[in-house]
Design a protein around this motif. Structure first.
Motif, short mmCIF file in Angstrom:
data_model
loop_
_atom_site.label_atom_id
_atom_site.label_comp_id
_atom_site.label_asym_id
_atom_site.label_seq_id
_atom_site.Cartn_x
_atom_site.Cartn_y
_atom_site.Cartn_z
N ARG A 1 -4.69 6.35 -3.49
CA ARG A 1 -6.11 6.38 -3.85
C ARG A 1 -6.38 5.52 -5.08
NH1 ARG A 1 -5.68 12.00 -2.40
NH2 ARG A 1 -5.35 12.53 -4.56
N GLU A 2 -5.45 5.56 -6.02
CA GLU A 2 -5.58 4.76 -7.24
C GLU A 2 -5.56 3.26 -6.92
OE1 GLU A 2 -6.36 4.53 -11.16
OE2 GLU A 2 -6.02 6.42 -10.11
N SER A 3 -4.67 2.84 -6.00
CA SER A 3 -4.60 1.42 -5.66
C SER A 3 -5.86 0.98 -4.90
CB SER A 3 -3.34 1.11 -4.86
OG SER A 3 -3.34 1.79 -3.64
N ILE A 4 -6.43 1.85 -4.09
CA ILE A 4 -7.69 1.53 -3.40
C ILE A 4 -8.82 1.37 -4.42
CG2 ILE A 4 -9.48 2.46 -1.86
CD1 ILE A 4 -7.21 3.73 -0.23
N PHE B 1 0.82 -1.21 0.00
CA PHE B 1 0.00 0.00 0.00
C PHE B 1 0.86 1.26 0.00
CE2 PHE B 1 -2.50 3.27 2.25
CZ PHE B 1 -3.55 3.38 1.36
N LEU B 2 1.97 1.24 0.73
CA LEU B 2 2.80 2.43 0.86
C LEU B 2 3.88 2.56 -0.21
CD1 LEU B 2 3.36 2.39 4.72
CD2 LEU B 2 1.79 3.84 3.44
N TYR B 3 4.22 1.45 -0.89
CA TYR B 3 5.34 1.46 -1.83
C TYR B 3 4.99 0.77 -3.14
CZ TYR B 3 8.04 2.28 2.44
OH TYR B 3 8.52 2.79 3.61
N SER C 1 0.07 10.25 -2.18
CA SER C 1 -1.31 10.02 -1.73
C SER C 1 -2.24 9.70 -2.90
CB SER C 1 -1.83 11.22 -0.96
OG SER C 1 -1.81 12.37 -1.78
N TYR C 2 -2.02 10.32 -4.06
CA TYR C 2 -2.88 10.03 -5.21
C TYR C 2 -2.63 8.62 -5.74
CZ TYR C 2 1.26 11.77 -7.68
OH TYR C 2 2.54 12.00 -8.11
N ASP C 3 -1.42 8.11 -5.59
CA ASP C 3 -1.14 6.72 -5.98
C ASP C 3 -1.88 5.75 -5.07
OD1 ASP C 3 0.61 7.46 -8.04
OD2 ASP C 3 2.31 7.55 -6.65
#
Length: 154
Positions: free
Chosen positions: A136-139, A19-21, A132-134
């Motif tokens: 949101r995209e993965s969610i 999620f973070l990387y 943060s936008y990345d």
């Protein structure tokens, strides 16, 4: 008499890592453990969520990986969050060290598991941090996949 290890599948995952990387390259490393730490890992008493990897004198170490004290251990009490040395080939170590010195790259533990021979292994990844936008995209991608699975099951 041979033990059947396939029944005891242990996979302790670091869910925060993906999620973070962005995980670029993954490697499987051995871990230097002391005393009854392997028994705690086989019991599933480990946590990777706060762990990270660093290079010290050309050697790769994992920091803040929590392995709980084995309950039935009679001697050799160890610090549960001590630094543990990772075992990789020299060629892989040099490549990882060069990449991790570049701006924006880090090495994160992804999964701790027991291999078919009964040894504890740590899967690590060369990673680049997400904005943060990345995230949101993965969610959003995860939600779309979940909806697709629900519609297939109907």
């Amino acid at each position: 008499m041979k033990k059947d290890i396939s029944k005891n599948i242990v996979e302790i995952k670091n869910k925060k890592a993906s999620f973070l990387y962005f995980l670029m390259q993954e490697y499987t490393a051995g871990i230097v453990l002391c005393g009854s730490e392997i028994k705690s890992i086989r019991a599933g008493k480990a946590n990777l969520s706060d762990a990270w990897c660093t290079f010290i004198n050309g050697e790769l170490w994992v920091n803040q990986m929590h392995i709980a004290e084995y309950r039935f251990s009679s001697y050799g009490k160890f610090d549960v969050k001590r630094d543990r040395k990772l075992l990789l080939q020299r060629k892989e170590l040099r490549k990882l060290e060069a990449k991790s010195k570049e701006k924006g790259y880090t090495i994160v533990p992804v999964m701790l598991f027991i291999d078919e021979r009964g040894y504890a292994k740590l899967q690590i990844a060369l990673a680049r941090g997400k904005h943060s936008y990345d995230k949101r995209e993965s969610i959003k991608d995860k939600d779309v996949k979940r909806d697709m699975q629900r519609q297939l099951l109907r």
